[in-house]
Write an enzyme that holds these catalytic residues in place. Structure first.
Site, PDB file in Angstrom:
ATOM      1  N   HIS A 172      44.539 -28.018 -18.823  1.00 26.82           N
ATOM      2  CA  HIS A 172      44.798 -26.569 -18.768  1.00 26.82           C
ATOM      3  C   HIS A 172      46.293 -26.295 -18.565  1.00 26.82           C
ATOM      4  O   HIS A 172      46.689 -25.606 -17.608  1.00 26.82           O
ATOM      5  CB  HIS A 172      43.952 -25.921 -17.658  1.00 26.82           C
ATOM      6  CG  HIS A 172      43.765 -24.445 -17.844  1.00 26.82           C
ATOM      7  ND1 HIS A 172      42.595 -23.796 -17.505  1.00 26.82           N
ATOM      8  CD2 HIS A 172      44.579 -23.484 -18.328  1.00 26.82           C
ATOM      9  CE1 HIS A 172      42.727 -22.502 -17.771  1.00 26.82           C
ATOM     10  NE2 HIS A 172      43.925 -22.293 -18.279  1.00 26.82           N
ATOM     11  N   ARG A 192      39.106 -20.532 -23.054  1.00 24.89           N
ATOM     12  CA  ARG A 192      38.302 -20.863 -21.879  1.00 24.89           C
ATOM     13  C   ARG A 192      37.255 -21.893 -22.297  1.00 24.89           C
ATOM     14  O   ARG A 192      36.710 -21.823 -23.408  1.00 24.89           O
ATOM     15  CB  ARG A 192      37.595 -19.622 -21.322  1.00 24.89           C
ATOM     16  CG  ARG A 192      38.516 -18.630 -20.657  1.00 24.89           C
ATOM     17  CD  ARG A 192      39.081 -19.148 -19.324  1.00 24.89           C
ATOM     18  NE  ARG A 192      39.941 -18.183 -18.670  1.00 24.89           N
ATOM     19  CZ  ARG A 192      41.279 -18.243 -18.676  1.00 24.89           C
ATOM     20  NH1 ARG A 192      41.904 -19.220 -19.290  1.00 24.89           N
ATOM     21  NH2 ARG A 192      41.982 -17.332 -18.027  1.00 24.89           N
TER      22      ARG A 192
HETATM   23  C1  OXD Z   1      45.710 -17.786 -18.218  1.00 26.51           C
HETATM   24  C2  OXD Z   1      45.446 -19.210 -18.109  1.00 26.51           C
HETATM   25  O1  OXD Z   1      44.780 -16.975 -18.266  1.00 26.51           O
HETATM   26  O2  OXD Z   1      46.352 -19.963 -17.711  1.00 26.51           O
HETATM   27  O3  OXD Z   1      46.895 -17.424 -18.282  1.00 26.51           O
HETATM   28  O4  OXD Z   1      44.354 -19.669 -18.409  1.00 26.51           O
END
Ligand code: OXD
Length: 309
Positions: free
Chosen positions: A272, A224
């Site tokens: 992402h 994250r």
């Molecule tokens: C997940 C993401 O948590 O894609 O799978 O960030």
């Protein structure tokens, strides 16, 4: 009773065929068309709006559409006794291992430096240690971390892992807890962050932690964005202490136009995409989880709210 699906509306087009085939006879509702809130038994969600889950009085389970659950636990109104379930999907693990291997090898073989040399028409051989002298540190060692370690092992990299509570892993030197964090960082020439985002890991890659990495280390963040203090990362890149970073996640996504990370010569940015939930792989896991929760059978991936993952 019905199952609520909450994500972007276009995602439903991909999820509807496998979910309805696997759970025939179930009624699905697509958020915001929740209908009678009392009729929702399970919610399958990605970044649910604050208060949505609390508004469903007969909820028996919340299923994340991704590996992370921080997007669910961030809701202060989340009903306390409803199980929240992470998606434990081997397809996510395989994709993550692929992405992390690519990024590790790119840093290891100085891909960015050679790309810059090519742009400038420079023919120069750069120093690089062999794999057995490039130490890889993986923060977070669940299903995804284990898959990355397994994929990296055959290259001969010395591998280390850092977890909250002591754990063992064959061929990997494991470190645990805050007391062993400094020792772990000190032996991570390439650091891979795969941690869950919790109050304890928010901002964990700050100036102090980055300074503990060996000189010339690289950072790969696929967890994250909020794990990394971006100003501290930029300062460590500017000073030359870090040689590069690969970032797939950001505190605010999409990354703002003009953000300094976009054009930083030592940073690789991706949107992402390291591990994307694929309905064909994940729908059977979600369907099985719903059936197990309903039957009161054991379910893998139930979140420990106290730990935050
Ligand atoms: C997940 C993401 O948590 O894609 O799978 O960030």
């Amino acid at each position: 009773m019905a199952i609520l699906f909450q994500s972007s509306a276009d995602r439903w087009a991909d999820w509807q065929p496998p979910l309805t085939a696997l759970l025939p006879g179930e009624e699905f509702r697509l958020h915001p068309g929740t209908g009678d809130p009392a009729s929702i038994e399970f919610a399958v969600v990605w970044k649910p709006p604050i208060g949505l889950l609390a508004s469903l009085p007969n909820l028996k389970g919340v299923l994340s559409l991704g590996a992370g659950v921080d997007h669910i636990l961030a809701d202060p109104t989340l009903p306390p006794n409803v199980p929240v379930v992470r998606l434990l999907d081997p397809s996510l693990a395989a994709q993550m291992a692929e992405y992390v291997t690519l990024a590790v090898l790119a840093h290891h073989r100085r891909r960015g430096d050679y790309a810059a040399q090519q742009r400038d028409g420079v023919w120069r051989v750069l120093d690089a240690p062999g794999a057995t002298r490039r130490r890889i540190g993986i923060m977070g060692f669940g299903m995804l971390g284990e898959a990355c370690a397994a994929r990296l092992m055959p290259f001969g990299f010395p591998l280390a892992g850092w977890v909250r509570h002591a754990q063992t892993a064959e061929g990997v030197r494991m470190f645990a807890g805050t007391e062993q964090l400094a020792a772990f960082l000190a032996c991570s020439d390439i650091l891979v962050c795969l941690l869950p985002l919790t109050p304890a890991t928010h901002g964990i890659l700050n100036a102090r932690a980055l300074a503990l990495l060996p000189n010339g280390a690289a950072v790969i963040n696929v967890a994250r964005g909020a794990h990394v203090v971006v100003d501290d990362l930029l300062a460590a890149l500017e000073s030359g202490h870090l040689s590069g970073a690969t970032l797939d996640v950001f505190a605010d996504e999409p990354l703002a136009p003009g953000h300094p990370l976009w054009h930083h010569p030592k940073v690789t940015v991706t949107p992402h995409i390291a591990a994307i939930t694929r309905p064909a792989h994940a729908a059977p896991i979600i369907a099985d989880t719903i059936q197990r929760l309903r039957a009161g059978r054991p379910v893998a991936g139930v979140v420990n709210r106290h730990k935050g993952y």
